[in-house]
Scaffold this motif. Sequence first.
Motif, short mmCIF file in Angstrom:
data_model
loop_
_atom_site.label_atom_id
_atom_site.label_comp_id
_atom_site.label_asym_id
_atom_site.label_seq_id
_atom_site.Cartn_x
_atom_site.Cartn_y
_atom_site.Cartn_z
N UNK A 103 73.35 64.94 25.71
CA UNK A 103 74.39 63.79 26.48
C UNK A 103 73.89 62.48 26.54
N UNK A 104 72.59 62.34 26.87
CA UNK A 104 72.24 61.03 26.75
C UNK A 104 72.11 60.00 25.57
N UNK A 105 72.38 60.96 24.56
CA UNK A 105 72.65 60.07 23.19
C UNK A 105 73.95 59.56 23.26
N UNK A 106 74.98 59.97 23.99
CA UNK A 106 76.45 59.50 23.74
C UNK A 106 77.04 59.99 22.74
N UNK A 131 62.25 75.83 9.69
CA UNK A 131 62.94 74.63 10.09
C UNK A 131 62.37 74.27 11.52
N UNK A 132 63.01 72.85 11.92
CA UNK A 132 62.84 72.55 13.29
C UNK A 132 64.02 72.22 13.97
N UNK A 133 64.12 72.25 15.34
CA UNK A 133 65.37 71.70 16.09
C UNK A 133 64.68 70.80 16.90
N UNK A 134 65.31 69.48 16.93
CA UNK A 134 64.75 68.51 17.91
C UNK A 134 65.86 68.11 19.02
N UNK A 135 65.32 67.85 20.03
CA UNK A 135 66.03 67.31 21.44
C UNK A 135 65.33 66.03 21.66
N UNK A 136 66.21 64.96 21.70
CA UNK A 136 65.69 63.81 22.41
C UNK A 136 66.27 63.67 23.57
N UNK A 137 65.30 63.42 24.45
CA UNK A 137 65.42 63.64 26.01
C UNK A 137 65.29 62.42 26.52
N UNK A 138 66.46 61.78 27.16
CA UNK A 138 66.64 60.73 27.81
C UNK A 138 66.54 60.57 29.33
N UNK A 171 61.49 71.28 19.30
CA UNK A 171 60.97 70.08 19.61
C UNK A 171 61.54 69.26 20.70
N UNK A 172 60.81 68.96 21.81
CA UNK A 172 61.29 68.04 22.64
C UNK A 172 60.52 66.64 22.74
N UNK A 173 61.55 65.56 22.57
CA UNK A 173 60.87 64.29 22.17
C UNK A 173 61.47 63.39 23.47
N UNK A 174 60.65 62.69 24.02
CA UNK A 174 61.18 61.65 25.03
C UNK A 174 61.70 60.46 24.34
N UNK A 234 77.48 58.40 10.45
CA UNK A 234 78.87 58.11 11.24
C UNK A 234 78.65 58.45 12.69
N UNK A 235 77.38 58.64 12.99
CA UNK A 235 77.14 58.64 14.55
C UNK A 235 76.60 57.32 15.15
N UNK A 236 76.60 56.99 16.38
CA UNK A 236 76.00 55.79 17.07
C UNK A 236 75.28 56.00 18.42
N UNK A 237 74.17 56.91 18.07
CA UNK A 237 73.35 57.23 19.35
C UNK A 237 72.98 55.99 20.06
N UNK A 238 73.12 56.06 21.29
CA UNK A 238 72.29 54.84 22.01
C UNK A 238 71.06 54.30 21.87
N UNK A 239 70.36 55.22 21.74
CA UNK A 239 68.57 54.89 21.37
C UNK A 239 68.33 54.63 19.71
#
Length: 215
Positions: free
Chosen positions: A123-126, A143-150, A174-177, A35-40
């Motif tokens: 925010x960068x995901x849209x 568990x693990x929490x992940x941020x994709x950093x733009x 997790x911080x993931x570029x 249901x999402x549409x992340x820009x990346x």
Amino acid sequence: MNDSSLRITEIFFSLQGETRTVGLPTVFVRLTGCPLRCGYCDTAYAFQGGTWYDIENILHQVASFSTHYVTVTGGEPLAQKPCIILLGAFCDAGYEVSLETSGALDISAVDQRVVKVVDIKTPGSGEVQKNRFENIDYLLPHDQVKFVICHRADYDWAKEILQQYQLNTRCDVLFSPSYQVQAPGELADWILQDRLPVRLQVQLHKYLWGDAPGR
Ligand code: SF4
């Protein structure tokens, strides 16, 4: 289709590209739809289509790879209700199971034996408005929490959320570029400068095989 059928885009065997089990041979079960549409997003091919499989058939296919690790991913796997049953069935069959989820849907019913890898959308995901922060209450220590950093603004935002919810006291963070958007070395420098209690991860499969689907 029925209560034990799921729409599947692909079942494939590869190396785990992310998380604590990075580099380990793993079977991936990619459920169709999100249901999402992340820009990346790199799995837009899983938004539609797919083939209906019943859970028994999925278990049978996964068993043919003779491996211990199974990752259920998408799309957004939890968008299909029988995913909860599938996860439990994998655990009952003795696999080490992880679930990759967007963080936008309720994770409370996921079998406690499953390692949940839960995105918090920057925010960068849209798609930042889709975050379901109530999910944080259901995180377990494994568990693990992940941020994709733009970009830097995403990093600063993620740092605030990390502190606000004391995420690192609950589970690994997790911080993931974002691939080919945020330079990994720059993100590493920011983490070190701020002494952040997070794990930098790059997507190993992208370094090995680029954006090829099914890898
Ligand atoms: S949640 Fe995942 S699958 Fe869905 S649009 Fe975002 S990156 Fe793509």
